[in-house]
Enzyme design. Structure first.
Site, short mmCIF file in Angstrom:
data_model
loop_
_atom_site.label_atom_id
_atom_site.label_comp_id
_atom_site.label_asym_id
_atom_site.label_seq_id
_atom_site.Cartn_x
_atom_site.Cartn_y
_atom_site.Cartn_z
N GLU A 164 5.92 4.54 7.62
CA GLU A 164 5.53 5.81 6.99
C GLU A 164 6.22 7.02 7.61
OE1 GLU A 164 1.34 5.72 7.55
OE2 GLU A 164 0.97 4.59 5.70
N THR A 205 0.29 -3.84 11.95
CA THR A 205 -0.73 -3.76 10.90
C THR A 205 -0.16 -4.19 9.60
OG1 THR A 205 -1.76 -1.91 11.82
CG2 THR A 205 -2.15 -2.24 9.53
N ASN A 263 -0.13 10.94 6.76
CA ASN A 263 -1.36 10.43 7.37
C ASN A 263 -2.47 11.46 7.50
OD1 ASN A 263 -0.88 7.57 7.90
ND2 ASN A 263 0.90 8.39 8.98
N SER A 275 -7.47 11.49 1.09
CA SER A 275 -7.96 12.56 0.21
C SER A 275 -7.18 12.56 -1.10
CB SER A 275 -7.88 13.91 0.91
OG SER A 275 -6.64 14.06 1.56
N LYS A 314 3.53 -7.05 4.04
CA LYS A 314 3.29 -5.65 3.69
C LYS A 314 2.90 -4.93 4.97
CE LYS A 314 -0.56 -3.57 4.34
NZ LYS A 314 -0.73 -2.13 4.59
N THR A 337 0.88 -1.19 0.00
CA THR A 337 0.00 0.00 0.00
C THR A 337 0.90 1.23 0.00
OG1 THR A 337 -0.21 -0.13 2.41
CG2 THR A 337 -1.99 -1.08 1.10
#
Lengths: 388, 388
Positions: free
Chosen positions: A264, A184, A383, A388, A173, A151
């Site tokens: 991230e 996660t 994040n 969006s 992943k 992702t």
């Protein structure tokens, strides 16, 4: 490599059009036998995605023939329709695999999804994607499968351990929402060792407990975490229980470290060692609490050996310790001794990506390691703009 | 206003040179009587700063004549020397006040400190500062005292409630490390109501439980949190217990809201309402868990009504609820109904600083409100550069 490093597995990764940018988003992993033993560990979040509920159900008999995974949508918080979509996906996999040879039922197919929560999957794209993936199944497809489950991951993650005649390999992943009770993530591990479901389950639980369960990138627990271990028995070899467990643990540890390394927006990977704890549970509680302290995570981002923030985090736990006996080292420099100022903080070199925080509770002989990331403006940016 | 709004109190705020930038950094509040009743609530962090340990001790008899507060250094994790310094500060206050009139002992002086952890206070500047502050004590000194306790606060915080003939007023500082078990802050409240120590204690505990204890800016609990309530009895009036408690609660609520409004780097104040919980504890647990979810805090910063992150946070709690009965509203729009997609997320207007997240657990009739902030690049910047 990846899930096809072990004999008895084929895999594929393709672009089904679930992701709007056209990147690969559907992976299929098939156990060609002779054995089809499997075990799984899932998120402990009480809000579970439809594919997690489904996969837990189909795993109750300890057998799986295939795993289908999609990125581009988590299928979580999607109500009865979401569960029907997961069921339809498994049915489709069973249908296309049955058309290729021996009969496969939907109950032999695990499903895993990752992406945005609260959005239904585009089934008009996903189901044709399953056909396309089945047509591309190959003994060399592991790498493509690993790529298709990404992702926000910047790199795909695979790991392999080969012993005398048998192999454990896998793909993972995960780049955010990494927190205990599994990070996660989606992970599929395969082995050609001849191990039954019970043996797989024991090895997998033992491995995840000290690897994926001790990764805490941002304290946020997912609704979709899934770790599956499939055994084909194709090597014809049954390793000793301990030897097998160690190989599974090594692959999990390798993948967990890769998850932290690709979190991230992170600029630092933080190894939190809690030592001299009264119990392992104490060590884990203290490690997790340090891992989740936003102020400390910011300080480490700023290469500031701010040990006061470590102490104030420890102080919120219920672990056994005396405040005036706590010691803290950052990258090996004991900047806090006996709960007060220790060695010169200017001696701490924090230039490198990996930073080690050692918390000595001086209360026993147990220990634990938790991996975390720093908190950065890039994390905030990534994040706050995700959906969006 | 502030701590001198109530009769029977003097205060001062001065620059002692503890802060290197020369800003005010020392405040003194004196109860001139006739009563000297007092109550306090302190951090539940097990790593407590020296002034917290000291002030808890001197409060055991329910009496205080003065409070001395410094910014520019927390005097936490400073070992035996840190405690000696706190003791010496209280002795100095007692000495200078005794020289002004009636005999005061160090045991009647509470001490509060705020600033960087793990650094000894510059006593050569602090002690002369006490003399200077004592010389400037005034019935109009409340505002200056409130200014002198600021650290990263951008504004000073005061609040006053006046009833029929009696008043409760106070000042607060705090802009980071705001988390339950008291927000990270120093608060001094004063009243001229004629209330004994037991009455003060009951009113203060009841007030903090639903105000400061429900502020959670960044999940980080301080080593120095201190809330003191002093009564001079100078009004000669003893209000009804409930009436007094309500006035104290109102002042605390006002100050708590000001703390959230001035949190480090924040761009949003998030009001988290948990409704229809089975118990108040459930409501508070769910509220706190939502308040600490970094992914949600980022989403709100990005004005993204990402209700999936609310659900995945709720799912990690032990509160009573069924996942498929959960409802979530953001600024009044029920974007999640029955655990799945609800009203159109495009209806949510998040342009303003205050954002309300309502979590309906559909499990009972209890509720709670927790205040939090968003997570921003500015927060990261401010907290990665703090000590350098």
């Amino acid at each position: 490599m990846s899930v096809t490093a072990a004999k008895g597995f084929t895999a594929a990764g393709i672009a089904a059009g679930i992701k709007q940018n056209g990147n690969p988003d559907l992976a299929l992993v098939v156990n060609t036998g002779p054995r089809r033993a499997a075990a799984g560990v899932f998120t402990s979040n009480r809000v579970k995605a439809a594919p997690v509920v489904w996969s837990q159900q189909v795993l109750t008999d300890g057998e799986l023939t295939a795993v289908v995974l999609n990125s581009g949508g988590a299928n979580a918080c999607t109500g009865p329709q979401g569960f029907q979509d997961t069921h339809a996906t498994a049915e489709k996999v069973a249908e296309v695999l049955s058309a290729q040879g021996e009969e496969v039922g939907a109950g032999e197919v695990a499903v895993a999804s990752t992406g945005l929560i609260g959005v239904l999957l585009p089934m008009d794209k996903l189901l044709p994607g399953v056909e396309k993936a089945a047509a591309e199944l190959s003994e060399h497809g592991g790498e493509k499968a690993a790529i298709a489950i990404k992702t926000t991951d910047t790199v795909h993650k695979t790991a392999v351990v080969t012993e005398d005649g048998w192999t454990v390999g896998g793909m993972a992943k995960g780049a955010g929402m990494l927190a205990p009770g599994l990070a996660t993530m989606l992970v599929v591990l395969t082995t050609d060792a001849d191990v039954d479901a019970e043996g797989l389950d024991a090895a997998l639980r033992s491995a995840t407990r000290t690897t994926f369960d001790r990764v805490d990138s941002d304290g946020c627990m997912s609704t979709n975490d899934t770790v599956l271990l499939l055994a084909s028995g194709a090597s014809g070899l049954t390793p000793a229980r301990d030897e097998f467990a160690e190989a599974v643990r090594t692959v999990c540890d390798d993948l967990a470290r890769q998850l932290i390394g690709d979190a991230e927006g992170a600029s630092k990977d933080i190894r939190i060692e809690v030592v001299n704890a009264a119990t392992e549970d104490d060590a884990v509680e203290v490690g997790r609490t340090i891992a989740r302290n936003n102020l400390l995570k910011c300080a480490i981002h700023g290469e500031d050996p701010n040990w006061g923030r470590v102490l104030s985090a420890i102080g919120t736990t219920s672990a056994a310790f005396e405040p005036d006996r706590l010691n803290v080292a950052i990258n090996g420099v004991w900047v806090c001794k006996n709960g007060s100022v220790g060695e010169d903080r200017d001696l701490v070199d924090m230039r490198y990506r990996e930073v080690t925080v050692t918390a000595d509770l001086a209360a026993g002989s147990e220990s634990a390691v938790i991996w975390a990331n720093d908190l950065t403006a890039d994390y905030v940016h990534e994040n706050s703009a995700y959906s969006s």
